[in-house]
Write an enzyme that holds these catalytic residues in place. Structure first.
Site, PDB file in Angstrom:
ATOM      1  NE  ARG A   1      35.673  48.654   0.915  1.00 40.84           N
ATOM      2  CZ  ARG A   1      34.999  47.707   0.282  1.00 40.84           C
ATOM      3  NH1 ARG A   1      35.563  46.539   0.039  1.00 40.84           N
ATOM      4  NH2 ARG A   1      33.762  47.904  -0.099  1.00 40.84           N
TER       5      ARG A   1
ATOM      6  CE  LYS B   1      32.662  48.169   4.850  1.00 38.67           C
ATOM      7  NZ  LYS B   1      32.258  49.543   4.741  1.00 38.67           N
TER       8      LYS B   1
ATOM      9  CG  HIS C   1      28.200  46.135   5.006  1.00 37.33           C
ATOM     10  ND1 HIS C   1      28.154  46.131   3.632  1.00 37.33           N
ATOM     11  CD2 HIS C   1      28.757  47.323   5.346  1.00 37.33           C
ATOM     12  CE1 HIS C   1      28.656  47.270   3.175  1.00 37.33           C
ATOM     13  NE2 HIS C   1      29.023  48.005   4.188  1.00 37.33           N
TER      14      HIS C   1
ATOM     15  CB  SER D   1      29.397  50.072  -1.672  1.00 37.45           C
ATOM     16  OG  SER D   1      29.974  51.329  -1.574  1.00 37.45           O
TER      17      SER D   1
ATOM     18  CB  THR E   1      25.607  56.626   5.021  1.00 29.62           C
ATOM     19  OG1 THR E   1      26.616  55.641   5.243  1.00 29.62           O
ATOM     20  CG2 THR E   1      25.994  57.897   5.745  1.00 29.62           C
TER      21      THR E   1
ATOM     22  NE  ARG F   1      32.628  56.089   0.258  1.00 27.43           N
ATOM     23  CZ  ARG F   1      31.722  55.190   0.620  1.00 27.43           C
ATOM     24  NH1 ARG F   1      31.101  55.293   1.783  1.00 27.43           N
ATOM     25  NH2 ARG F   1      31.411  54.200  -0.175  1.00 27.43           N
TER      26      ARG F   1
HETATM   27  N1  ATP Z   1      16.110  56.855  -3.351  1.00 30.27           N
HETATM   28  C1  ATP Z   1      17.317  56.890  -2.776  1.00 30.27           C
HETATM   29  N2  ATP Z   1      17.540  56.245  -1.611  1.00 30.27           N
HETATM   30  C2  ATP Z   1      18.752  56.257  -1.037  1.00 30.27           C
HETATM   31  N3  ATP Z   1      19.816  56.908  -1.541  1.00 30.27           N
HETATM   32  C3  ATP Z   1      19.653  57.593  -2.696  1.00 30.27           C
HETATM   33  C4  ATP Z   1      18.403  57.610  -3.358  1.00 30.27           C
HETATM   34  N4  ATP Z   1      18.543  58.348  -4.471  1.00 30.27           N
HETATM   35  C5  ATP Z   1      19.805  58.775  -4.504  1.00 30.27           C
HETATM   36  N5  ATP Z   1      20.511  58.348  -3.436  1.00 30.27           N
HETATM   37  C6  ATP Z   1      21.949  58.586  -3.198  1.00 30.27           C
HETATM   38  O1  ATP Z   1      22.597  57.317  -3.150  1.00 30.27           O
HETATM   39  C7  ATP Z   1      23.700  57.363  -2.268  1.00 30.27           C
HETATM   40  C8  ATP Z   1      23.575  56.322  -1.173  1.00 30.27           C
HETATM   41  O2  ATP Z   1      24.823  56.211  -0.559  1.00 30.27           O
HETATM   42  P1  ATP Z   1      25.134  55.837   0.947  1.00 30.27           P
HETATM   43  O3  ATP Z   1      26.296  56.644   1.389  1.00 30.27           O
HETATM   44  O4  ATP Z   1      23.920  55.922   1.786  1.00 30.27           O
HETATM   45  O5  ATP Z   1      25.597  54.340   0.717  1.00 30.27           O
HETATM   46  P2  ATP Z   1      25.940  53.219   1.762  1.00 30.27           P
HETATM   47  O6  ATP Z   1      24.930  52.154   1.646  1.00 30.27           O
HETATM   48  O7  ATP Z   1      26.109  53.859   3.079  1.00 30.27           O
HETATM   49  O8  ATP Z   1      27.324  52.670   1.178  1.00 30.27           O
HETATM   50  P3  ATP Z   1      28.757  52.365   1.811  1.00 30.27           P
HETATM   51  O9  ATP Z   1      28.667  51.041   2.488  1.00 30.27           O
HETATM   52  O10 ATP Z   1      29.657  52.348   0.656  1.00 30.27           O
HETATM   53  O11 ATP Z   1      29.073  53.470   2.767  1.00 30.27           O
HETATM   54  C9  ATP Z   1      23.743  58.756  -1.679  1.00 30.27           C
HETATM   55  O12 ATP Z   1      24.652  59.502  -2.431  1.00 30.27           O
HETATM   56  C10 ATP Z   1      22.304  59.248  -1.887  1.00 30.27           C
HETATM   57  O13 ATP Z   1      22.208  60.635  -1.996  1.00 30.27           O
HETATM   58  O1  OAA Z   2      34.605  50.608   2.725  1.00 30.45           O
HETATM   59  C1  OAA Z   2      34.488  51.500   1.906  1.00 30.45           C
HETATM   60  O2  OAA Z   2      35.400  51.921   1.189  1.00 30.45           O
HETATM   61  C2  OAA Z   2      33.184  52.167   1.758  1.00 30.45           C
HETATM   62  C3  OAA Z   2      32.111  51.337   2.265  1.00 30.45           C
HETATM   63  O3  OAA Z   2      31.546  51.618   3.307  1.00 30.45           O
HETATM   64  C4  OAA Z   2      31.783  50.122   1.516  1.00 30.45           C
HETATM   65  O4  OAA Z   2      32.304  49.941   0.414  1.00 30.45           O
HETATM   66  O5  OAA Z   2      30.974  49.338   2.024  1.00 30.45           O
HETATM   67 CA    CA Z   3      27.991  54.437   4.238  1.00 35.42          CA
HETATM   68 MN    MN Z   4      30.069  50.126   3.898  1.00 37.54          MN
END
Ligand code: ATP
Ligand code: OAA
Ligand code: CA
Ligand code: MN
Length: 671
Positions: free
Chosen positions: A189, A334, A353, A371, A376, A455
């Site tokens: 973004r 977003k 969020h 992020s 997820t 992604r």
């Molecule tokens: N101990 C841990 N706990 C959680 N995630 C971990 C850990 N160690 C490594 N990871 C990695 O960190 C990343 C967490 O990313 P995730 O997609 O869950 O982020 P998000 O909070 O959903 O972000 P976004 O809002 O950008 O989608 C994954 O690639 C996961 O495999």
């Molecule tokens: O929006 C995006 O590009 C990915 C995401 O979930 C974040 O950054 O929170």
């Molecule tokens: Ca996510």
């Molecule tokens: Mn997000």
């Protein structure tokens, strides 16, 4: 020797050669029986009855049958629905609505819309709809009003695959059936290029100034960019239109229309928004919000406010968003989330969020975090029902997912550690910016050649234990995730309400900046409400709502460090996902509430002495650092950063509760 002139495939080369079953010089040979009659009387005849077609075109027309009629005959309500409306009339009204969306605000006429694929001949009789404002122009008609734009309306994933593969460079089917695409120059973004129209209403309602994500623009400039986007879209042979919903809570559902130029964008939003049933689509009417995604086309830097060729513009009064100069699909997702952060609190609903899941006994947990902190990954839990991975609403009814899909990071994705996400990457899933083997089309998830922010976007039902509809009762646990690359926050701590609010408002995480070689200093990020880029009102507004809801429903707050242990980035290691999952299990089951706790210095966090399945020595970070002096120094450094960040909020009151406000201010680090 046969000359070139009478070359034949016979071995003798002469005319005496006899083809099987053929005739030579009037002598009749016996016919060869290819299917001798068997003794048992069964004749193996493999010749099928002939097709009912005289031409190839006719044959092709047999292949596809018309989609089932999508209008309920009776009981329909809404703008488009009328029991007496013919299908043709309904299509016309739909096109008229889209035409109104795509109309220029300065010209009197245009665009001319046709439903269907411009590259498909025959089948669709063009139903042309021409948008008229209040009068029919007689002179000043423009070329743009003369041309046709084809509308590809709510196509299916299969149709979008074909569009992408035929017409968009960099689109491929991977070995598991996902659609691999490239988002272009932007692979994340562009928050600094996101602008909100500041008018009499938003001037008072929204959060402006220091720390705010809302960068202003005026109405006129918005219209300049809107016209640029609309003209670009209308200049194309075809545009994609998605009509979909946001928010699984039926009382607070929002209708969105997304106009875009790429099949990739249409499929992404098909996956990410809630997919209407055919009946719901017939009743769709006028959208509540419209996105004009002209991401391939830059903004004009001579236009006021434009500081790059990218501009993402939101006009809340017009209920419109314009995207110029970035094809990163996350901007649409977003951008709409930002709109929900405005619309929902106005109705007393908290937008979050966060990820969200539910146990078999109906215990709901929210996962907040910036992020990459694990929303997820941790909400996708094989033993629990997934409500959603990124955007939720919390109302008096409970929780509801805003979206209809998930958007998982896939860098270093492994089948063993994240099987449900791995298995969701199949037909229908959009895989952004991944690298794959050119022949086998196997994806190499460790490859960062295009970006580290690779992604996967898939419909939520691709996760086997998704909770459909994506709603749940009042949350029991509120888990704040921080990926602390300094390695000084405990893997888990229990928070009181004031601490929960303090950390919610702070919105801390620390990732490692840059992807170049060499050790980089961790970079602390503070993002209010774990999503400053998306909030529209002052953070204390959301915080007050969260405090009120947590109090009312008796939810417990937790801080979970999914980042480093045993030292900062460079010397320590990221906490094993396996351990974090055990910690989360103990929170869900309620067993962690019963644990024994000790309080840490500086941050004053309550940390459990034992968590089943997790080595006890890692629960207190100081134990894992070899250099205790360096630990203390790093801890104080982080505490200082927290304090400095919170100065921004120190003079605000949280809700009507003076006592809570004081407690929140006192809930930060003490040193
Ligand atoms: N101990 C841990 N706990 C959680 N995630 C971990 C850990 N160690 C490594 N990871 C990695 O960190 C990343 C967490 O990313 P995730 O997609 O869950 O982020 P998000 O909070 O959903 O972000 P976004 O809002 O950008 O989608 C994954 O690639 C996961 O495999
Ligand atoms: O929006 C995006 O590009 C990915 C995401 O979930 C974040 O950054 O929170
Ligand atoms: Ca996510
Ligand atoms: Mn997000």
């Amino acid at each position: 020797m046969a000359s070139n002139g009478d070359f034949s495939f016979t071995n003798g080369g002469g005319s005496e050669a006899t083809p099987p079953g053929g005739q030579v010089a009037g002598k009749i040979l016996p016919k060869i029986q290819t299917h001798p009659k068997r003794e048992n009387g069964i004749c193996h005849d493999d010749s099928a009855p002939p097709v009912k077609a005289q031409t190839i075109d006719q044959l092709h027309s047999l292949q596809k049958k018309k989609s089932a009629p999508t209008t309920p005959i009776t009981g329909a309500q809404g703008a488009f629905a009328s029991p007496t409306l013919s299908e043709e009339e309904r299509h016309k009204q739909q096109l008229q609505s889209i035409s109104a969306s795509l109309a220029s605000l300065t010209r009197d006429s245009g665009p001319k819309l046709v439903k269907g694929d411009p590259n498909r001949k025959g089948s669709d009789t063009p139903k042309v709809v021409h948008h008229h404002h209040h009068f029919t122009p007689t002179v000043s008609i423009s070329d743009s009003a003369l041309k046709f734009t084809h509308v590809l309306y709510n196509l299916s994933p299969a149709e979008l695959y074909e569009q992408a593969i035929k017409h968009e460079h960099g689109s491929f089917i991977t070995a598991s059936g996902a659609l691999a695409t490239l988002s272009g120059a932007k692979t994340g973004r562009s928050p600094r290029d996101k602008r909100i129209v500041r008018d009499e209403t938003t001037e008072h309602d929204l959060w402006w100034g220091k720390g705010s994500p809302n960068i202003e623009m005026d109405e006129h400039t918005f219209l300049v960019n809107r016209e640029r986007a609309v003209d670009y879209l209308n200049s194309l042979d075809k545009v994609f239109v998605n009509d979909q919903f946001l928010n699984w809570d039926p009382e607070h559902r929002i209708k969105v229309r997304i106009v875009s130029a790429r099949a990739y964008h249409s499929l992404f939003m098909h996956n990410m928004c809630i997919r209407p049933t055919p009946e719901e689509l017939e009743d769709f009417g006028t959208p509540d919000f419209t996105i004009y995604n002209a991401g391939q086309f830059p903004c004009n830097r001579f236009t006021h406010y434009m500081t790059s060729s990218t501009s993402i513009d939101i006009n809340l009064a017009r209920r419109e968003m314009v995207i110029l100069g970035t094809q990163y699909a996350g901007e649409m997702k977003k951008g709409l989330f930002g709109v929900m952060h405005y619309l929902m609190p106005k109705r007393g609903i908290l937008s979050l969020h966060s990820g969200c899941n539910m146990g078999k006994d109906g215990d709901v947990a929210l996962f907040f975090g910036l992020s990459g902190t694990g929303k997820t990954t941790l909400s996708t839990d094989h033993n629990r029902f997934l409500i959603g991975d990124d955007e939720h609403c919390w109302s008096d009814n409970g929780v509801s997912n805003i979206e209809g899909g998930c958007y998982a990071k896939c860098i270093d994705l492994s089948r063993e550690k994240e099987p449900d996400i791995w298995n969701a990457i199949k037909f229908g899933t959009v895989l952004e910016n991944v690298v794959f083997d050119e022949h086998t089309r196997e994806v190499d998830y460790s490859d960062k050649s295009v970006t580290e922010n690779t992604r996967a976007s898939y419909p939520i039902e691709y996760i086997p234990n998704a909770k459909i509809p994506c709603v749940g009762p009042q949350p029991k646990n509120v888990i704040l995730l921080a990926c602390d690359a300094f390695g000084v926050l405990p893997p888990v701590s229990k928070l009181n309400l004031a601490q929960t609010m303090y950390h919610f408002i702070s919105g801390y995480t620390a990732l490692v900046a840059g992807t170049e070689d060499g050790i980089k200093e961790p970079q602390a990020t503070f993002s209010a409400c774990f999503g400053a880029a998306f909030i529209m009102l002052h953070p204390t507004k959301y915080a007050a709502m969260l405090a009120e809801k947590m109090q009312k429903h008796g939810a417990t707050g937790w801080l979970v460090n999914t980042g480093w242990s045993g030292g900062s980035y460079g010397s320590g290691k990221r906490i094993k996902l396996q351990y974090t999952r055990k910690i989360i299990d103990a929170i869900h089951s309620g067993s962690l509430l019963e644990a024994e706790y000790v309080k840490t210095d500086v941050f004053g966090l309550e940390i459990p002495t034992e968590v089943p399945g997790v080595p006890s020595e890692i629960l207190s970070p100081v134990n894992t650092w070899e250099d205790k002096e360096l630990y203390k120094e790093t801890l104080l450094k982080l505490a200082g950063l927290f304090r400095k960040n919170f100065d921004l909020f120190a003079s605000y009151k949280i809700g009507k509760d003076d006592k809570l406000t004081e407690e929140i201010l006192a809930a930060g680090p003490n040193f």
